[in-house]
Design an enzyme around this catalytic site. Structure first.
Site, PDB file in Angstrom:
ATOM      1  N   HIS A 208       0.342  -1.052  -0.564  1.00  0.00           N
ATOM      2  CA  HIS A 208      -0.294   0.303   0.295  1.00  0.00           C
ATOM      3  C   HIS A 208       0.775   1.070  -0.490  1.00  0.00           C
ATOM      4  O   HIS A 208       1.558   1.198   0.762  1.00  0.00           O
ATOM      5  CB  HIS A 208      -0.919  -0.160   1.368  1.00  0.00           C
ATOM      6  CG  HIS A 208      -1.462   1.037   1.321  1.00  0.00           C
ATOM      7  ND1 HIS A 208      -3.066   0.944   1.286  1.00  0.00           N
ATOM      8  CD2 HIS A 208      -1.361   2.087   1.356  1.00  0.00           C
ATOM      9  CE1 HIS A 208      -3.534   2.442   1.441  1.00  0.00           C
ATOM     10  NE2 HIS A 208      -2.503   3.649   1.635  1.00  0.00           N
ATOM     11  N   HIS A 235      -7.214  -3.641   8.478  1.00  0.00           N
ATOM     12  CA  HIS A 235      -7.532  -2.247   8.109  1.00  0.00           C
ATOM     13  C   HIS A 235      -6.925  -1.156   8.656  1.00  0.00           C
ATOM     14  O   HIS A 235      -7.195   0.692   8.421  1.00  0.00           O
ATOM     15  CB  HIS A 235      -8.573  -2.180   7.237  1.00  0.00           C
ATOM     16  CG  HIS A 235      -9.309  -2.969   6.135  1.00  0.00           C
ATOM     17  ND1 HIS A 235      -8.653  -3.615   4.987  1.00  0.00           N
ATOM     18  CD2 HIS A 235      -9.952  -4.595   5.678  1.00  0.00           C
ATOM     19  CE1 HIS A 235      -8.712  -5.178   4.151  1.00  0.00           C
ATOM     20  NE2 HIS A 235      -9.842  -4.835   5.212  1.00  0.00           N
ATOM     21  N   ARG A 291      -8.680  14.349   2.821  1.00  0.00           N
ATOM     22  CA  ARG A 291      -8.481  14.625   3.972  1.00  0.00           C
ATOM     23  C   ARG A 291      -7.136  15.067   4.676  1.00  0.00           C
ATOM     24  O   ARG A 291      -6.253  13.917   3.513  1.00  0.00           O
ATOM     25  CB  ARG A 291      -9.385  13.661   5.653  1.00  0.00           C
ATOM     26  CG  ARG A 291      -8.675  12.314   5.240  1.00  0.00           C
ATOM     27  CD  ARG A 291      -9.694  11.643   6.657  1.00  0.00           C
ATOM     28  NE  ARG A 291      -7.886  10.587   6.380  1.00  0.00           N
ATOM     29  CZ  ARG A 291      -8.764   9.280   5.837  1.00  0.00           C
ATOM     30  NH1 ARG A 291      -9.669   9.173   4.931  1.00  0.00           N
ATOM     31  NH2 ARG A 291      -8.069   8.226   6.058  1.00  0.00           N
TER      32      ARG A 291
HETATM   33  C1  MV4 Z   1      -7.570  -4.865  -2.937  1.00  0.00           C
HETATM   34  C2  MV4 Z   1      -6.848  -5.752  -2.865  1.00  0.00           C
HETATM   35  C3  MV4 Z   1      -6.250  -6.717  -4.170  1.00  0.00           C
HETATM   36  N1  MV4 Z   1      -6.120  -6.053  -4.672  1.00  0.00           N
HETATM   37  N2  MV4 Z   1      -7.872  -4.277  -4.338  1.00  0.00           N
HETATM   38  C4  MV4 Z   1      -8.109  -2.892   1.385  1.00  0.00           C
HETATM   39  C5  MV4 Z   1      -8.891  -1.260   1.546  1.00  0.00           C
HETATM   40  C6  MV4 Z   1      -9.330  -0.992   0.430  1.00  0.00           C
HETATM   41  N3  MV4 Z   1      -8.609   0.432   0.686  1.00  0.00           N
HETATM   42  C7  MV4 Z   1      -8.692  -1.538  -0.594  1.00  0.00           C
HETATM   43  N4  MV4 Z   1      -7.998  -2.657   0.164  1.00  0.00           N
HETATM   44  C8  MV4 Z   1      -7.864  -3.719  -1.013  1.00  0.00           C
HETATM   45  N5  MV4 Z   1      -7.794  -3.330  -2.001  1.00  0.00           N
HETATM   46  C9  MV4 Z   1      -7.450  -5.347  -5.215  1.00  0.00           C
HETATM   47  N6  MV4 Z   1      -7.341  -5.068  -6.439  1.00  0.00           N
HETATM   48  C10 MV4 Z   1      -5.971  -5.392  -1.440  1.00  0.00           C
HETATM   49  C11 MV4 Z   1      -6.637  -4.964  -0.756  1.00  0.00           C
HETATM   50  C12 MV4 Z   1      -6.192  -5.220   1.183  1.00  0.00           C
HETATM   51  C13 MV4 Z   1      -5.014  -3.871   1.344  1.00  0.00           C
HETATM   52  C14 MV4 Z   1      -5.354  -2.843   1.200  1.00  0.00           C
HETATM   53  C15 MV4 Z   1      -4.316  -1.720   1.672  1.00  0.00           C
HETATM   54  C16 MV4 Z   1      -3.579  -2.138   2.714  1.00  0.00           C
HETATM   55  C17 MV4 Z   1      -3.869  -3.747   3.217  1.00  0.00           C
HETATM   56  C18 MV4 Z   1      -5.339  -4.203   3.194  1.00  0.00           C
HETATM   57  C19 MV4 Z   1      -5.129  -5.390   3.843  1.00  0.00           C
HETATM   58  C20 MV4 Z   1      -5.887  -6.276   3.117  1.00  0.00           C
HETATM   59  C21 MV4 Z   1      -6.811  -6.682   1.641  1.00  0.00           C
END
Ligand code: MV4
Length: 447
Positions: A208, A235, A291
């Site tokens: 991330h 999260h 924000r």
């Molecule tokens: C995703 C992903 C994998 N592939 N989208 C979780 C929070 C939201 N902001 C988006 N998230 C995710 N989206 C795709 N296409 C995995 C996550 C996700 C995640 C993202 C960021 C930080 C931690 C996470 C933990 C689990 C899943």
């Protein structure tokens, strides 16, 4: 410039904003619930207004009470901090209608980014790379199967009204798709009153990475580099760094440049964060936050720029104090979120802090609203402080962090400090070798 700013928040961020106001010579008003009469930000503000009982809905989220507090005290602007009303488009619109400046973007920009389908469509139009997926909402199984076959499994179904991880379902094969779609739709309908969902390629081991941007509302946009926030649990971010250990300078300036141009073209005003998943050298937009974020201090540490000053300047019509060429990245910074929680189970641990001693010395910043003898109320989130450490490089930053964690004393309640003492000695963390699943796996192993 504003004469008087009302701070519509509590805890460490209320204090953070108050400090910026004091430096700029702006009078401060804080609002607080009956549970927060003893809070540090209430003591330090020029004026305070009690706006209701402990539950947020009746105090920190009570728009009418906050507008009334502005009228009574003559505040000409509101800083919403993060959480609470910070991404509430209606709040921004109501303040505007009362000729009170919302220190943040327009209600319309908040609305666009709050709708995750609209946000993604906007990002794509502005030239930001997005995750492959459906072009808008998915209505039936047939359409879902067509899109999923096109992008390939695994896929993820997300609620348009969700965000921050709420309302997501993964389908590993076509056999999982129908159930995933139906559950995602019904959960989204129940949770948000909006059952619109969309499909994306599911990225299995991304990081991330989020880019800090600023717009002046008049067609100028800049970026302040990125933060790596891959270390999360359910999260909730736990540890954030700037820069990302995964990027080189060329990648930073490429993705930053794309984001800054997008913000300029959008006519965006104020601070924003463009969130990406990063895998195999590629960036994929997922969401934009409109924000100031909890983790903004790591960006301040490496750029030397006060982002709350910039927010206030921009909102008052004074423009940004910096151009892109003035923004230099110096060294490395790490933030640890110190929560009043059990460091293994993360069960909240409110109560009285009998002793609070913070570390000091070069490169150390502690943002916290608590003090020795302070009683943490049970009604709000468990963040009691943030330790932000800066060094000339990541190795120095980690050495300094280890030392600062040893100095930190919080007695009387449980905190997440022991978790950070473990993490700082972990080889994967030392190498910056982690993805979004690393922390949950580490905690499951119970090392
Ligand atoms: C995703 C992903 C994998 N592939 N989208 C979780 C929070 C939201 N902001 C988006 N998230 C995710 N989206 C795709 N296409 C995995 C996550 C996700 C995640 C993202 C960021 C930080 C931690 C996470 C933990 C689990 C899943």
């Amino acid at each position: 410039m504003f004469q008087k700013i009302l701070i519509a928040n509590r805890g460490e961020i209320a204090l953070r904003v108050l400090r910026a106001c004091k430096e700029l010579g702006i009078q401060t008003v804080v609002v607080h619930s009956t549970a927060d009469s003893d809070a540090m930000h209430v003591r330090l503000a020029d004026e305070s207004v009690c706006i209701g009982p402990p539950p947020s809905r009746e105090s920190y989220l009570n728009i009418h009470q906050i507008v009334a507090a502005c009228e009574i005290t003559g505040a000409d602007a509101v800083h919403p901090g993060y959480g609470f009303l910070s991404e509430n488009a209606k709040f921004a619109d109501i303040l505007a209608a009362h000729n009170i400046t919302f220190i943040g973007p327009s209600g319309d920009h908040i609305r666009i980014m709050g709708d995750k389908i609209e946000a993604k469509r906007t990002a794509k139009r502005l030239g930001i790379p997005v995750v492959p997926g459906s072009d808008g909402a998915i209505s039936d199984d047939k359409e879902a199967r067509r899109v999923a076959a096109e992008i390939g499994y695994p896929v993820i179904i997300k609620a348009s009204a969700g965000g921050g991880g709420r309302g997501m379902k993964v389908a590993h094969t076509e056999a999982d798709l129908e159930v995933a779609l139906q559950t995602a739709k019904s959960e989204a309908g129940a949770a948000f009153g909006d059952d619109a969902v969309y499909i994306e390629k599911y990225l299995e081991k991304p990081r991330h990475i989020e880019v800090q941007v600023f717009g002046d509302g008049a067609g100028r946009g800049v970026h302040f580099g990125e933060r790596d926030c891959s270390l999360q649990r359910r999260h909730q971010k736990v540890w954030e760094e700037a820069n990302s250990p995964a990027l080189n300078a060329e990648e930073r300036s490429r993705i930053g440049g794309i984001c800054a141009k997008a913000i300029a073209d959008l006519g965006y005003s104020g601070a924003g964060t463009i969130e990406f998943l990063y895998e195999n050298g590629e960036f994929y937009f997922i969401e934009m936050n409109t924000r100031l974020q909890v983790e903004h201090p790591v960006t301040e540490a490496i750029t030397g720029i006060d982002l709350v000053h910039e927010q206030i300047r921009v909102a008052s019509g004074g423009g940004l104090s910096v151009r892109q060429a003035d923004i230099k990245f110096n060294g490395h910074a790490i933030e640890c979120r110190i929560n009043a929680e059990d460091p293994r189970t993360f069960t909240p641990s409110p109560g009285t802090i009998t002793h609070f001693h913070t570390p000091g010395g070069l490169g150390i910043r502690v943002d916290s609203g608590v003090y020795s003898g302070y009683k943490i109320p049970p009604y709000y989130d468990s963040l009691i402080g943030k330790l932000i450490v800066h060094g000339r490089n990541r190795v120095e930053c980690m050495m300094r962090l280890r030392r600062a964690l040893d100095e930190f004393v919080v007695d009387g309640i449980k905190t997440t400090l022991p978790l950070f003492r473990d993490l700082v000695g972990n080889p994967d963390i030392a190498n910056g070798d982690y993805d979004i699943h690393w922390l949950e796996k580490y905690l499951a192993k119970g090392e």
